[in-house]
Design a protein around this motif. Structure first.
Motif, PDB file in Angstrom:
ATOM      1  N   ASP A  72       0.821  -1.213   0.000  1.00  0.00           N
ATOM      2  CA  ASP A  72       0.000   0.000   0.000  1.00  0.00           C
ATOM      3  C   ASP A  72       0.857   1.267   0.000  1.00  0.00           C
ATOM      4  O   ASP A  72       0.436   2.299  -0.512  1.00  0.00           O
ATOM      5  N   LYS A  92      -2.247   3.279  -7.740  1.00  0.00           N
ATOM      6  CA  LYS A  92      -3.324   3.352  -6.748  1.00  0.00           C
ATOM      7  C   LYS A  92      -3.750   1.962  -6.344  1.00  0.00           C
ATOM      8  O   LYS A  92      -3.481   0.990  -7.038  1.00  0.00           O
ATOM      9  N   GLY A  93      -4.431   1.896  -5.211  1.00  0.00           N
ATOM     10  CA  GLY A  93      -4.970   0.631  -4.752  1.00  0.00           C
ATOM     11  C   GLY A  93      -6.021   0.097  -5.716  1.00  0.00           C
ATOM     12  O   GLY A  93      -6.657   0.848  -6.453  1.00  0.00           O
ATOM     13  N   GLY A 124     -11.546   3.532   0.806  1.00  0.00           N
ATOM     14  CA  GLY A 124     -11.810   4.591  -0.161  1.00  0.00           C
ATOM     15  C   GLY A 124     -12.799   5.607   0.362  1.00  0.00           C
ATOM     16  O   GLY A 124     -13.036   5.732   1.566  1.00  0.00           O
ATOM     17  N   TYR A 131     -10.143  -2.812  -0.845  1.00  0.00           N
ATOM     18  CA  TYR A 131      -8.958  -2.847  -1.690  1.00  0.00           C
ATOM     19  C   TYR A 131      -8.075  -4.042  -1.374  1.00  0.00           C
ATOM     20  O   TYR A 131      -7.891  -4.405  -0.217  1.00  0.00           O
ATOM     21  N   GLN A 134      -2.218  -3.548  -5.653  1.00  0.00           N
ATOM     22  CA  GLN A 134      -1.907  -2.209  -6.123  1.00  0.00           C
ATOM     23  C   GLN A 134      -1.750  -2.214  -7.637  1.00  0.00           C
ATOM     24  O   GLN A 134      -1.070  -3.076  -8.199  1.00  0.00           O
ATOM     25  N   TRP A 168      -6.030   5.647  -2.837  1.00  0.00           N
ATOM     26  CA  TRP A 168      -7.134   4.700  -2.982  1.00  0.00           C
ATOM     27  C   TRP A 168      -8.072   5.071  -4.100  1.00  0.00           C
ATOM     28  O   TRP A 168      -8.641   4.213  -4.739  1.00  0.00           O
TER      29      TRP A 168
END
Length: 176
Positions: A72, A92-93, A124, A131, A134, A168
């Motif tokens: 992350d 982003k995730g 988010g 999530y 990545q 996120w």
């Protein structure tokens, strides 16, 4: 840190930019084995079946990370060494959809992993957004010849080049 690749999933797409308009948000999805291990530990505590990594469809699985969900905080990683090493920029995730609840072998659909992920990975703008993994893009341009010379192999060392605040939601993307 070592690399495990899912060869049947490792495809480089023609588009070298993330696109929120398709279910393939980025060209590469990176996940850490420690993250799946943490999820499976929580599933086991609930009396649920453990899940394989293939439920999340990552292109690259990285082992021996320092902790679950360490990915992350990555912004750029290098896979391999030497002139043909590959640098990935984490964008982003990856929000998970109901497809991750489908057993690819039987076609049966359940509530997991989304139910358990919502206990600790609702990160988010919506509590419904959970999530795992990545999204990433390869450093370079599609027209550059050196991209064709890059090789990612199972067992390659992985180096975390930069870390940063997790992203996120796509409007916050800040890949380095």
């Amino acid at each position: 840190i070592a690399l495990f690749a899912w060869p049947f999933l490792f495809e480089l797409f023609d588009s070298f930019m993330c696109s929120a308009v398709t279910n393939l948000e980025c060209q590469i999805l990176v996940a850490a084995q420690a993250s799946l291990d943490e999820l499976n530990k929580r599933l086991k505590e609930k009396g649920r079946d453990q899940l394989p990594m293939s439920r999340f469809r990552p292109n690259i699985v990285i082992s021996n990370t320092s902790k679950p969900f360490d990915e992350d905080n990555w912004k750029a990683i290098q896979i391999g060494t030497g002139p043909n090493a590959t640098i990935l920029h984490i964008t982003k995730g990856c929000p998970r959809c109901k497809q991750s609840c489908t057993d690819q072998l039987t076609g049966e659909r359940g509530e997991e992993p989304l139910e358990t992920l919502s206990d600790f990975r609702a990160l988010g703008t919506s509590e419904e957004d959970v999530y795992f993994g990545q999204n990433a893009v390869i450093n370079g341009y599609w027209w550059a010849n050196d991209l064709n010379e890059r090789v990612v192999s199972v067992g390659d060392p992985v180096f975390i080049l930069t870390r940063g605040r997790p992203t996120w939601d796509s409007e916050e993307v800040q890949a380095e």
